[in-house]
Design a protein around this motif. Structure first.
Motif, PDB file in Angstrom:
ATOM      1  N   ASN A  22     -46.356 -84.689  42.151  1.00 27.09           N
ATOM      2  CA  ASN A  22     -47.664 -84.653  41.488  1.00 27.09           C
ATOM      3  C   ASN A  22     -48.542 -83.491  41.938  1.00 27.09           C
ATOM      4  O   ASN A  22     -49.761 -83.594  41.944  1.00 27.09           O
ATOM      5  N   GLN A  23     -47.928 -82.378  42.318  1.00 31.32           N
ATOM      6  CA  GLN A  23     -48.662 -81.169  42.665  1.00 31.32           C
ATOM      7  C   GLN A  23     -48.614 -80.210  41.478  1.00 31.32           C
ATOM      8  O   GLN A  23     -47.619 -80.133  40.768  1.00 31.32           O
ATOM      9  N   THR A  24     -49.695 -79.459  41.286  1.00 27.01           N
ATOM     10  CA  THR A  24     -49.722 -78.436  40.246  1.00 27.01           C
ATOM     11  C   THR A  24     -48.918 -77.233  40.739  1.00 27.01           C
ATOM     12  O   THR A  24     -49.093 -76.791  41.877  1.00 27.01           O
ATOM     13  N   LEU A  25     -48.059 -76.704  39.882  1.00 27.16           N
ATOM     14  CA  LEU A  25     -47.128 -75.645  40.267  1.00 27.16           C
ATOM     15  C   LEU A  25     -47.838 -74.414  40.824  1.00 27.16           C
ATOM     16  O   LEU A  25     -47.517 -73.942  41.910  1.00 27.16           O
ATOM     17  N   GLY A  26     -48.810 -73.887  40.122  1.00 24.31           N
ATOM     18  CA  GLY A  26     -49.466 -72.652  40.543  1.00 24.31           C
ATOM     19  C   GLY A  26     -50.257 -72.804  41.823  1.00 24.31           C
ATOM     20  O   GLY A  26     -50.206 -71.951  42.703  1.00 24.31           O
ATOM     21  N   ARG A  27     -50.989 -73.891  41.945  1.00 22.90           N
ATOM     22  CA  ARG A  27     -51.803 -74.104  43.142  1.00 22.90           C
ATOM     23  C   ARG A  27     -50.930 -74.296  44.376  1.00 22.90           C
ATOM     24  O   ARG A  27     -51.217 -73.771  45.453  1.00 22.90           O
ATOM     25  N   MET A  28     -49.862 -75.049  44.234  1.00 23.64           N
ATOM     26  CA  MET A  28     -48.966 -75.250  45.360  1.00 23.64           C
ATOM     27  C   MET A  28     -48.256 -73.946  45.732  1.00 23.64           C
ATOM     28  O   MET A  28     -48.107 -73.628  46.910  1.00 23.64           O
ATOM     29  N   SER A  29     -47.851 -73.178  44.732  1.00 25.48           N
ATOM     30  CA  SER A  29     -47.131 -71.930  44.992  1.00 25.48           C
ATOM     31  C   SER A  29     -48.001 -70.911  45.719  1.00 25.48           C
ATOM     32  O   SER A  29     -47.529 -70.222  46.627  1.00 25.48           O
ATOM     33  N   THR A  30     -49.269 -70.802  45.342  1.00 30.29           N
ATOM     34  CA  THR A  30     -50.148 -69.857  46.035  1.00 30.29           C
ATOM     35  C   THR A  30     -50.374 -70.287  47.471  1.00 30.29           C
ATOM     36  O   THR A  30     -50.387 -69.453  48.380  1.00 30.29           O
ATOM     37  N   TYR A  31     -50.528 -71.590  47.698  1.00 31.71           N
ATOM     38  CA  TYR A  31     -50.716 -72.083  49.064  1.00 31.71           C
ATOM     39  C   TYR A  31     -49.476 -71.800  49.913  1.00 31.71           C
ATOM     40  O   TYR A  31     -49.581 -71.331  51.049  1.00 31.71           O
ATOM     41  N   VAL A  32     -48.296 -72.045  49.356  1.00 30.04           N
ATOM     42  CA  VAL A  32     -47.049 -71.817  50.084  1.00 30.04           C
ATOM     43  C   VAL A  32     -46.862 -70.329  50.366  1.00 30.04           C
ATOM     44  O   VAL A  32     -46.464 -69.946  51.474  1.00 30.04           O
ATOM     45  N   ALA A  33     -47.163 -69.466  49.390  1.00 29.93           N
ATOM     46  CA  ALA A  33     -46.995 -68.025  49.585  1.00 29.93           C
ATOM     47  C   ALA A  33     -47.922 -67.512  50.688  1.00 29.93           C
ATOM     48  O   ALA A  33     -47.504 -66.742  51.557  1.00 29.93           O
ATOM     49  N   LYS A  34     -49.171 -67.953  50.682  1.00 29.98           N
ATOM     50  CA  LYS A  34     -50.105 -67.526  51.728  1.00 29.98           C
ATOM     51  C   LYS A  34     -49.688 -68.051  53.091  1.00 29.98           C
ATOM     52  O   LYS A  34     -49.806 -67.358  54.099  1.00 29.98           O
ATOM     53  N   LEU A  35     -49.216 -69.285  53.127  1.00 33.15           N
ATOM     54  CA  LEU A  35     -48.758 -69.880  54.383  1.00 33.15           C
ATOM     55  C   LEU A  35     -47.548 -69.125  54.913  1.00 33.15           C
ATOM     56  O   LEU A  35     -47.449 -68.845  56.111  1.00 33.15           O
ATOM     57  N   LEU A  36     -46.646 -68.767  54.029  1.00 33.04           N
ATOM     58  CA  LEU A  36     -45.423 -68.064  54.407  1.00 33.04           C
ATOM     59  C   LEU A  36     -45.725 -66.657  54.918  1.00 33.04           C
ATOM     60  O   LEU A  36     -45.130 -66.197  55.896  1.00 33.04           O
ATOM     61  N   ILE A  37     -46.652 -65.969  54.277  1.00 32.86           N
ATOM     62  CA  ILE A  37     -47.031 -64.620  54.693  1.00 32.86           C
ATOM     63  C   ILE A  37     -47.744 -64.668  56.047  1.00 32.86           C
ATOM     64  O   ILE A  37     -47.655 -63.745  56.839  1.00 32.86           O
TER      65      ILE A  37
END
Length: 144
Positions: A22-37
């Protein structure tokens, strides 16, 4: 004289577990990308790998808003004549739900050697089972 401190790559790995249910794709992806960087780290340096590994579970339960379920297209081409393949979100989500999240995060990472290394630090699974329990990942439970 002024001295410049240069951050060195740490060998300490951090493991995070994110539930995509139940997560929104774009919002989760930006959070993961920033966390990963490493943008959320105090010692953020753009050219250094922050040694953060991310496990994403329940990829089949990701949601997207609006009519993108039917209108969003995923295109691949091998380079040979007549090999263009076009697939929409709904079909790809039934077939390979992990690819949707991988494509989304990969597009948000830097287009360089570092970006390719960072992409290898993501593991996406369509169910709740994952083989990384020995790393004792920290669960992130934010509503994105």
């Amino acid at each position: 004289m002024n001295n410049t401190n240069v951050q060195k790559c740490s060998n300490k790995q951090k493991w995070y577990l994110i539930d995509a249910k139940n997560q929104t794709l774009g919002r989760m992806s930006t959070y993961v990308a920033k966390l990963l960087i490493g943008k959320y780290e105090i010692t953020y340096t753009p050219h250094i790998n922050s040694q953060i590994y991310i496990i994403i579970i329940n990829a089949k339960d990701i949601i997207i808003t609006g009519e993108k379920k039917y209108n969003k297209k995923y295109i691949k081409h091998s380079g040979k004549p007549g090999s263009l393949k076009i697939e929409n979100f709904a079909n790809l989500n039934k077939r390979i739900p992990t690819k949707i999240i991988e494509y989304s995060i990969k597009g948000m990472l830097p287009k360089s050697k570092l970006g390719r290394k960072l992409f290898k630090q993501i593991s996406v699974y369509k169910n709740e089972q994952h083989p990384h329990s020995a790393q004792k990942p920290q669960t992130i439970t934010t509503n994105l």
